[in-house]
Design an enzyme around this catalytic site. Structure first.
Site, short mmCIF file in Angstrom:
data_model
loop_
_atom_site.label_atom_id
_atom_site.label_comp_id
_atom_site.label_asym_id
_atom_site.label_seq_id
_atom_site.Cartn_x
_atom_site.Cartn_y
_atom_site.Cartn_z
N ASP A 88 9.74 18.32 -22.28
CA ASP A 88 9.74 16.87 -22.47
C ASP A 88 10.45 16.17 -21.32
OD1 ASP A 88 9.13 14.53 -23.72
OD2 ASP A 88 10.41 14.85 -25.47
N ARG A 89 10.04 14.94 -21.07
CA ARG A 89 10.67 14.10 -20.06
C ARG A 89 12.10 13.76 -20.47
NH1 ARG A 89 7.64 8.64 -19.74
NH2 ARG A 89 6.36 9.64 -18.13
N LEU A 134 0.83 -1.22 0.00
CA LEU A 134 0.00 0.00 0.00
C LEU A 134 0.86 1.26 0.00
CD1 LEU A 134 -2.92 -1.01 2.40
CD2 LEU A 134 -2.80 -1.18 -0.09
N TYR A 158 13.54 3.26 -14.12
CA TYR A 158 12.43 2.30 -14.00
C TYR A 158 12.64 1.11 -14.93
CZ TYR A 158 8.06 0.11 -15.37
OH TYR A 158 7.12 -0.81 -15.70
N SER A 159 12.80 1.37 -16.22
CA SER A 159 12.92 0.26 -17.17
C SER A 159 14.20 -0.54 -16.93
CB SER A 159 12.84 0.77 -18.61
OG SER A 159 13.82 1.76 -18.86
N LYS A 195 13.46 -3.00 -14.19
CA LYS A 195 12.64 -4.12 -14.68
C LYS A 195 13.47 -5.06 -15.55
CE LYS A 195 8.70 -4.60 -14.21
NZ LYS A 195 7.90 -5.33 -13.17
N THR A 212 7.59 -5.31 -18.65
CA THR A 212 7.13 -4.19 -19.47
C THR A 212 7.88 -4.16 -20.80
OG1 THR A 212 7.08 -1.76 -19.61
CG2 THR A 212 8.78 -2.74 -18.22
N ASP A 213 7.24 -3.62 -21.82
CA ASP A 213 7.93 -3.46 -23.10
C ASP A 213 9.00 -2.38 -23.03
OD1 ASP A 213 6.26 -1.25 -22.90
OD2 ASP A 213 5.39 -1.45 -24.91
N GLU A 214 9.01 -1.58 -21.95
CA GLU A 214 10.00 -0.52 -21.83
C GLU A 214 11.42 -1.05 -21.66
OE1 GLU A 214 9.03 2.95 -19.49
OE2 GLU A 214 6.92 2.37 -19.45
#
Length: 348
Positions: free
Chosen positions: A275-276, A35, A153-154, A157, A125-127
């Site tokens: 942009d990121r 949580l 993040y990617s 993963k 993930t596809d990332e």
């Protein structure tokens, strides 16, 4: 059969729990979720009183808590949705992504080894593949595409995926991995593109779009993703990775315009923002392996799915308003402070 679903109070995990309990009368589901900000216990209200369902508050990084759950439940299958997943947050604070997404996965697999779990499935993930050029619409991610992560993040993963395959080769742990394109549908956390744009449009607030909005994503309705995972954990080959996608590519800007049109809002609400960092250009999944080996095809057309999603957020204002004002984070204490079982769980 007992299926342990980690991260089940989140978007895709909760939809997967609903799917399992609806499809299989003989299925028992145990949800483990810590949580964090993205886990919303009220999302699980529809199943909380189902005798086939149990909720345990715990982090997948807590090995003692996870072993306790495995001792209590001896799950036949573990499906790991638990992850820090928002790219922007990973740029601001990478360390929590590494801890949860890599070390948490290791804790789960060690428990699976110790207790003889029949299958560990990782929702990836596809990332992890990086991105594709906008001008090469003939190119798609396949299971053989090299990993080339663009964000913390990617990268976390991708590291978890490699660790999982190493556990399969070194220890013989029965594993599968799925890498899916962008999901949309009910109960998605409001910081993500589609729910954010729907909610802001409903309130006539600016609709922030990164860069020029030219980035392309392959969209899949969340229930189709749930069907794919179910097919993999039942019929997928151990040690294999499966790409899950809908061949439904759209520019971010076109998604936002579509939402404006559906809600009768002016496109003047669209605001272009900086942009990121490291923003991936295009994601596109080739799901041929899923289709050929497991007979899975998406059942929801995007035109139908996006309308259902917009309608859901329109009708469930109390759900996303509780997130915006922070009330949802009190759900655990409010719902369980007087229940002995949950008090015991907190002491793990």
């Amino acid at each position: 059969m007992t299926i342990l679903v980690t991260g089940g109070a989140g978007f895709i995990g909760s939809n997967f729990i609903f799917y399992l309990l609806d499809q299989y009368r003989d299925c028992r589901v145990v949800c483990v979720d810590s949580l964090t900000y993205a886990g919303n216990l009220s999302t699980l209200d529809p199943v909380m009183r189902d005798p086939r369902f149990r909720f345990v508050r715990a982090s997948i990084t807590d090995s003692a808590a996870i072993e306790w759950v495995f001792e209590e439940e001896t799950p036949d299958i573990v499906v790991n949705f638990a992850a820090e997943s928002h790219v922007d947050r990973s740029i601001e604070n990478p360390s929590v992504f590494l801890e949860t997404n890599i070390l948490g996965t290791q804790v789960l697999m060690d428990a699976c080894r110790k207790f003889g779990t029949g299958r560990f499935h990782q929702v990836s993930t596809d990332e992890v593949y990086g991105d594709l050029p906008l001008d090469r619409t003939d190119l798609f991610f396949t299971e053989q595409t090299p990993l080339c992560a663009s964000s913390p993040y990617s990268a976390s993963k991708a590291a978890a995926d490699l660790l999982i395959l190493a556990y399969y080769r070194t220890f013989g742990l029965p594993v599968t991995i799925s890498r899916c394109s962008n999901n949309y549908g009910p109960f998605q956390f409001p910081e993500k593109l589609i729910p954010l744009m729907i909610i802001n449009a409903l309130e006539d607030k600016p609709l922030p779009v990164y860069g020029a909005g030219e980035n392309v994503r392959d969209w899949l309705y969340v229930e189709d993703h749930c069907r794919a995972i179910d097919r993999i954990i039942r019929d997928g080959k151990v040690g294999e990775t499966y790409n899950v996608g809908g061949h439904n590519e759209m520019k971010n800007l076109d998604i936002v315009k579509l939402i404006c049109k559906a809600l009768g809002k002016p496109e003047s609400l669209i605001t272009f923002v900086e942009d990121r960092k490291g923003h991936d250009l295009r994601y596109a999944i080739d799901p041929a392996k899923m289709q050929k080996e497991l007979g899975w095809f998406p059942q929801t057309q995007f035109a139908d799915g996006i309308q259902q999603t917009i309608q859901w957020y329109f009708e469930r204002r109390e759900w996303w308003e509780s997130i915006r004002n922070g009330e949802y984070q009190n759900d655990y204490q409010r719902m369980y402070q007087n229940r002995q079982e949950m008090n015991q769980t907190d002491g793990v």
